[in-house]
Design an enzyme around this catalytic site. Structure first.
Site, PDB file in Angstrom:
ATOM      1  N   ASP A 167      27.579  19.598 -25.900  1.00  0.00           N
ATOM      2  CA  ASP A 167      27.157  19.140 -24.541  1.00  0.00           C
ATOM      3  C   ASP A 167      28.368  19.004 -23.764  1.00  0.00           C
ATOM      4  O   ASP A 167      29.583  18.623 -24.115  1.00  0.00           O
ATOM      5  CB  ASP A 167      26.872  17.442 -24.686  1.00  0.00           C
ATOM      6  CG  ASP A 167      26.017  17.013 -23.656  1.00  0.00           C
ATOM      7  OD1 ASP A 167      25.550  17.550 -22.839  1.00  0.00           O
ATOM      8  OD2 ASP A 167      26.478  15.681 -23.438  1.00  0.00           O
ATOM      9  N   TYR A 203      29.937  19.038 -19.397  1.00  0.00           N
ATOM     10  CA  TYR A 203      30.293  18.123 -18.488  1.00  0.00           C
ATOM     11  C   TYR A 203      30.441  18.701 -17.024  1.00  0.00           C
ATOM     12  O   TYR A 203      31.586  18.639 -16.409  1.00  0.00           O
ATOM     13  CB  TYR A 203      31.491  17.226 -19.052  1.00  0.00           C
ATOM     14  CG  TYR A 203      31.835  16.186 -18.365  1.00  0.00           C
ATOM     15  CD1 TYR A 203      30.892  14.995 -18.201  1.00  0.00           C
ATOM     16  CD2 TYR A 203      33.190  15.798 -18.052  1.00  0.00           C
ATOM     17  CE1 TYR A 203      31.630  13.911 -17.711  1.00  0.00           C
ATOM     18  CE2 TYR A 203      33.667  14.807 -17.354  1.00  0.00           C
ATOM     19  CZ  TYR A 203      32.821  13.713 -17.302  1.00  0.00           C
ATOM     20  OH  TYR A 203      33.391  12.509 -16.809  1.00  0.00           O
ATOM     21  N   HIS A 227      28.737  14.379 -11.018  1.00  0.00           N
ATOM     22  CA  HIS A 227      28.652  13.845 -12.039  1.00  0.00           C
ATOM     23  C   HIS A 227      30.137  13.281 -12.458  1.00  0.00           C
ATOM     24  O   HIS A 227      30.244  12.276 -12.772  1.00  0.00           O
ATOM     25  CB  HIS A 227      27.980  14.530 -13.193  1.00  0.00           C
ATOM     26  CG  HIS A 227      28.069  13.391 -14.336  1.00  0.00           C
ATOM     27  ND1 HIS A 227      27.345  12.292 -14.613  1.00  0.00           N
ATOM     28  CD2 HIS A 227      28.716  13.617 -15.521  1.00  0.00           C
ATOM     29  CE1 HIS A 227      27.531  11.608 -15.755  1.00  0.00           C
ATOM     30  NE2 HIS A 227      28.057  12.543 -16.458  1.00  0.00           N
ATOM     31  N   GLU A 231      20.697  10.797 -19.721  1.00  0.00           N
ATOM     32  CA  GLU A 231      21.486  11.928 -19.050  1.00  0.00           C
ATOM     33  C   GLU A 231      20.590  13.069 -18.885  1.00  0.00           C
ATOM     34  O   GLU A 231      20.050  13.673 -19.713  1.00  0.00           O
ATOM     35  CB  GLU A 231      22.564  12.463 -19.657  1.00  0.00           C
ATOM     36  CG  GLU A 231      23.651  11.304 -19.687  1.00  0.00           C
ATOM     37  CD  GLU A 231      24.968  11.641 -20.271  1.00  0.00           C
ATOM     38  OE1 GLU A 231      25.193  12.816 -20.841  1.00  0.00           O
ATOM     39  OE2 GLU A 231      26.011  11.194 -19.822  1.00  0.00           O
ATOM     40  N   GLU A 260      19.748  16.734 -18.263  1.00  0.00           N
ATOM     41  CA  GLU A 260      20.449  17.987 -18.563  1.00  0.00           C
ATOM     42  C   GLU A 260      19.650  19.334 -18.694  1.00  0.00           C
ATOM     43  O   GLU A 260      18.398  19.106 -19.008  1.00  0.00           O
ATOM     44  CB  GLU A 260      21.116  17.861 -19.683  1.00  0.00           C
ATOM     45  CG  GLU A 260      22.119  16.480 -19.747  1.00  0.00           C
ATOM     46  CD  GLU A 260      23.164  16.610 -20.720  1.00  0.00           C
ATOM     47  OE1 GLU A 260      23.551  17.731 -21.336  1.00  0.00           O
ATOM     48  OE2 GLU A 260      23.760  15.473 -20.966  1.00  0.00           O
ATOM     49  N   ASP A 270      20.106  13.369 -22.737  1.00  0.00           N
ATOM     50  CA  ASP A 270      20.886  13.010 -23.810  1.00  0.00           C
ATOM     51  C   ASP A 270      21.051  11.407 -23.715  1.00  0.00           C
ATOM     52  O   ASP A 270      22.133  11.176 -23.010  1.00  0.00           O
ATOM     53  CB  ASP A 270      22.136  13.740 -23.473  1.00  0.00           C
ATOM     54  CG  ASP A 270      23.007  13.347 -24.555  1.00  0.00           C
ATOM     55  OD1 ASP A 270      22.847  13.408 -25.547  1.00  0.00           O
ATOM     56  OD2 ASP A 270      24.378  13.584 -24.333  1.00  0.00           O
ATOM     57  N   ARG A 281      26.137   3.350 -22.730  1.00  0.00           N
ATOM     58  CA  ARG A 281      27.288   3.214 -22.019  1.00  0.00           C
ATOM     59  C   ARG A 281      28.183   2.185 -22.561  1.00  0.00           C
ATOM     60  O   ARG A 281      29.704   2.367 -22.734  1.00  0.00           O
ATOM     61  CB  ARG A 281      27.032   2.929 -20.504  1.00  0.00           C
ATOM     62  CG  ARG A 281      26.283   3.845 -19.627  1.00  0.00           C
ATOM     63  CD  ARG A 281      27.027   5.275 -19.969  1.00  0.00           C
ATOM     64  NE  ARG A 281      25.827   6.390 -19.257  1.00  0.00           N
ATOM     65  CZ  ARG A 281      26.047   7.598 -19.362  1.00  0.00           C
ATOM     66  NH1 ARG A 281      27.083   8.152 -20.164  1.00  0.00           N
ATOM     67  NH2 ARG A 281      25.229   8.456 -18.840  1.00  0.00           N
ATOM     68  N   GLN A 339      29.667   3.573 -25.883  1.00  0.00           N
ATOM     69  CA  GLN A 339      30.608   4.777 -25.435  1.00  0.00           C
ATOM     70  C   GLN A 339      32.051   4.392 -25.032  1.00  0.00           C
ATOM     71  O   GLN A 339      33.016   4.943 -25.220  1.00  0.00           O
ATOM     72  CB  GLN A 339      29.683   5.829 -24.395  1.00  0.00           C
ATOM     73  CG  GLN A 339      30.518   6.855 -24.108  1.00  0.00           C
ATOM     74  CD  GLN A 339      29.600   7.660 -23.183  1.00  0.00           C
ATOM     75  OE1 GLN A 339      28.407   7.403 -22.834  1.00  0.00           O
ATOM     76  NE2 GLN A 339      30.280   8.725 -22.524  1.00  0.00           N
ATOM     77  N   LYS A 372      26.172   8.300 -28.240  1.00  0.00           N
ATOM     78  CA  LYS A 372      25.376   9.369 -27.898  1.00  0.00           C
ATOM     79  C   LYS A 372      24.571   9.905 -29.328  1.00  0.00           C
ATOM     80  O   LYS A 372      23.596  10.653 -29.034  1.00  0.00           O
ATOM     81  CB  LYS A 372      26.196  10.624 -27.393  1.00  0.00           C
ATOM     82  CG  LYS A 372      27.225  10.308 -26.445  1.00  0.00           C
ATOM     83  CD  LYS A 372      26.295  10.777 -25.162  1.00  0.00           C
ATOM     84  CE  LYS A 372      27.346  10.784 -24.182  1.00  0.00           C
ATOM     85  NZ  LYS A 372      26.564  11.384 -22.830  1.00  0.00           N
ATOM     86  N   THR A 396      18.735  12.633 -28.997  1.00  0.00           N
ATOM     87  CA  THR A 396      18.900  13.561 -27.831  1.00  0.00           C
ATOM     88  C   THR A 396      17.514  14.101 -27.802  1.00  0.00           C
ATOM     89  O   THR A 396      17.031  14.754 -28.694  1.00  0.00           O
ATOM     90  CB  THR A 396      20.021  14.580 -28.111  1.00  0.00           C
ATOM     91  OG1 THR A 396      21.205  14.126 -28.291  1.00  0.00           O
ATOM     92  CG2 THR A 396      20.208  15.310 -26.834  1.00  0.00           C
ATOM     93  N   THR A 408      25.312  16.137 -17.500  1.00  0.00           N
ATOM     94  CA  THR A 408      24.384  15.491 -16.799  1.00  0.00           C
ATOM     95  C   THR A 408      24.351  16.134 -15.154  1.00  0.00           C
ATOM     96  O   THR A 408      25.456  16.556 -14.863  1.00  0.00           O
ATOM     97  CB  THR A 408      24.945  14.029 -16.584  1.00  0.00           C
ATOM     98  OG1 THR A 408      25.141  13.403 -17.812  1.00  0.00           O
ATOM     99  CG2 THR A 408      23.987  13.337 -15.512  1.00  0.00           C
ATOM    100  N   GLU A 457      25.225   6.441 -12.750  1.00  0.00           N
ATOM    101  CA  GLU A 457      25.352   6.584 -11.239  1.00  0.00           C
ATOM    102  C   GLU A 457      24.304   6.214 -10.398  1.00  0.00           C
ATOM    103  O   GLU A 457      24.625   5.778  -9.299  1.00  0.00           O
ATOM    104  CB  GLU A 457      25.274   8.282 -11.081  1.00  0.00           C
ATOM    105  CG  GLU A 457      26.388   8.929 -11.951  1.00  0.00           C
ATOM    106  CD  GLU A 457      26.305  10.430 -12.254  1.00  0.00           C
ATOM    107  OE1 GLU A 457      26.641  11.230 -11.281  1.00  0.00           O
ATOM    108  OE2 GLU A 457      25.652  10.866 -12.928  1.00  0.00           O
TER     109      GLU A 457
END
Lengths: 383, 383
Positions: B104, B106, B111, B175, B177, B209, B213, B216, B229, B233, B318, B332
């Protein structure tokens, strides 16, 4: 006592690790291998990996092990079994299991403390989460390779003065670890309790998690190690079944862990590693001192409902003891290069040079009282 | 023009995504599926995953696609082909490929900037490495599931006052993606050049995904996201072949990237996503604006000599655009919970509640000029 010549040594019937030689599942006895599908009528053994057999679970593992011991000790089986023994020498040993997910933990307090001191000298060496969570991350399963595979020095970005520079890693390192191989899967949404370790885990391998420290240092914030690790992870060709190993007490933990990590019988394995660098034993990392046990690692890894699959490999993280000559990485052994290591040939080392060979070996108390030798993991660095 | 009823819509012969329905490889045409092994004599299509077919490479992919278009457009094939068409409705769609490694990335500057502002308000939002490296990490391949799979809210540790607390995640997020599926493997020690993307990558899936939070945030220092995570997924059931998609220019990069990341023709795909939360479209993330392209991600992932395997999945990270209603996570979208999202049923949301359903859909410019619809990915949260 086995009727097999040489079975009175470290590879006796108290040990019997599983491997794959010339594409067939075998156990090692002395300097020979026994071809299992020829002597046992079990479909799962007709395979070039241990996965189907490992998926059968503890009752099948126990039955096969007991039967193999019987075949190799009772003289009456000698005539039928002997034709299926052959010398290990000359055989090609391949990766003994198809790897599902590979997870690497970070469970030695001494290792985490050393790394903290080296990289963050002005802060407490352990992060606030370290004594609450068996910290870990996912590694690359597609580059897990069997002992003997050459390891090509990785190229990548490292920090430069104004901008990063690209080139072959200049801080190539090892991580001496112990890996655990999952046999019995769990379903997604379920958890594996901290006392259910032996119902899922089949056995143990030695692991060298090769690490490019310069690549890792530049890339790892904020999502963790990636290319600094993903180029190669070497494992032994022999999987030592848990049944061969005795358990020993694990260190006390303070502060108290959350209930899902609290073991009713806090134990681990007394695996003593040796790190050999070009013929010199440079370190003897003691696995029994790891802060987090493999049972806690497995419970943690699944507490969010993540499933495990047959062939999943989870490794302990670098095994380091409190003394410098017990550290499982050259980052620690050479104190980040400040204190070179003298080898017996008179040369000095900090990180790995092309042509260097590192071999990890280990012994552990066995379940019968006789010590068990684990399969070695060796690799040579190429340019 | 296809002779299949309904093929003049979004699922025409310009699209033709691959999937696995009732255990057999199919392409979608209109609201029907064509059973491929019944109309094409290709051993690799006799499988319950796309892997063997994807491993064949671009020439085989092109030949099969051209033949399928011919079969579905030329009236002379109607009589022989029609018996192998059947309604999609009622069929069970399974994970279309066996996942090797899951990586994954980023790669959205918006983001990464938003996350930086939220979590480190007093520091520059992007870390110093971000514009030099397509930052990424390995995720858990064993918990990649097909669209429609329910997602059980994970439990885990989160930060508490004096000590961490354990319980169901209270900040469960998505997320949005785009994922890329590797067909042609590379050897360990080799690299995949930044211009060799299309020689290895077979197609595209949508990816959710799912992310906890709170878990994490407590676990991710220093080794990155793990249990926050790894619980699930979700990917779409349809793999859109690259051949169906047009390329569009990718954003300029400043500072200049290292040579191994410098594309001769800097392009990407114009995939416009929609995020639907319980029936309300709450966001429209634009994939074309991602700072790092999938070709750069693949080149980076292999520059250290790590191999890729057939079935490897790498996701973009994301997808967020510059506007709030273009963000691909609820972290977000709700600005970390400070600014709830109003749904059309009048309710308000910050993070996911049990029973919530999130569906990602997308369209993209197609290689024939007609827009291509990608397969949706949907999931409902259970308690």
């Amino acid at each position: 006592m086995s009727w097999v010549a040489g079975a009175d040594g470290p590879w006796g019937t108290h040990n019997l690790p599983y491997g794959v030689a010339d594409g067939r599942i075998v156990v090692r006895i002395g300097d020979q291998v026994l071809d299992l599908q020829s002597v046992l009528a079990l479909e799962a053994l007709r395979s070039s990996t241990l996965n189907d057999f490992m998926a059968l679970g503890p009752d099948a593992w126990r039955a096969v092990r007991e039967r193999v011991v019987e075949l190799l000790t009772d003289e009456q089986h000698r005539e039928t079994v002997e034709p299926h023994l052959s010398p290990l020498a000359g055989k090609t040993l391949t990766l003994p299991f198809a790897v599902g997910d590979y997870v690497d933990f970070y469970s030695s307090e001494d290792h985490a403390t050393n790394v903290g001191k080296l990289f963050r000298p002005d802060s407490p060496p352990l992060y606030p989460n370290w004594k609450h969570i068996p910290i870990g991350y996912h590694g690359r399963s597609g580059t897990v390779v069997v002992t003997g595979t050459e390891v090509k020095r990785p190229s990548g970005q490292r920090k430069g003065e104004a901008a990063p520079v690209f080139g072959p890693s200049v801080r190539l390192d090892i991580e001496a670890e112990v890996g655990f191989v999952v046999g019995v899967p769990s379903a997604m949404g379920d958890t594996v309790g901290v006392d259910d370790f032996a119902a899922h885990v089949f056995g143990v391998v030695l692991v060298n998690d090769w690490s490019a420290r310069d690549i890792q240092a530049w890339e790892y914030v904020p999502l963790g190690p990636f290319l600094g690790k993903s180029f190669a992870t070497s494992v032994s060709a022999w999987v030592t079944p848990l049944a061969a190993l005795a358990t020993v007490p694990a260190p006390a933990q303070d502060p108290e862990v959350l209930p899902y990590l609290a073991e009713s019988d806090r134990s681990t394995y007394g695996i003593d590693l040796e790190v050999d660098w070009n013929g010199t034993v440079v370190s003897r990392p003691p696995f029994a001192g790891m802060y987090w046990t493999p049972a806690q690692q497995l419970a943690h890894m699944t507490v969010n409902g993540a499933s495990v699959r047959t062939g999943d490999l989870f490794a302990s993280g670098t095994v380091s003891g409190p003394r410098r000559d017990q550290t499982g990485s050259f980052l620690e052994l050479s104190w980040s290069g400040a204190d070179p290591v003298k080898l017996e040939d008179g040369s000095e080392r900090t990180f790995l040079l092309d042509g260097d060979t590192v071999t990890l070996t280990a012994t552990a108390p066995g379940s019968t009282g006789r010590p068990v030798v684990l399969g070695e993991v060796t690799g040579t660095v190429t340019g």
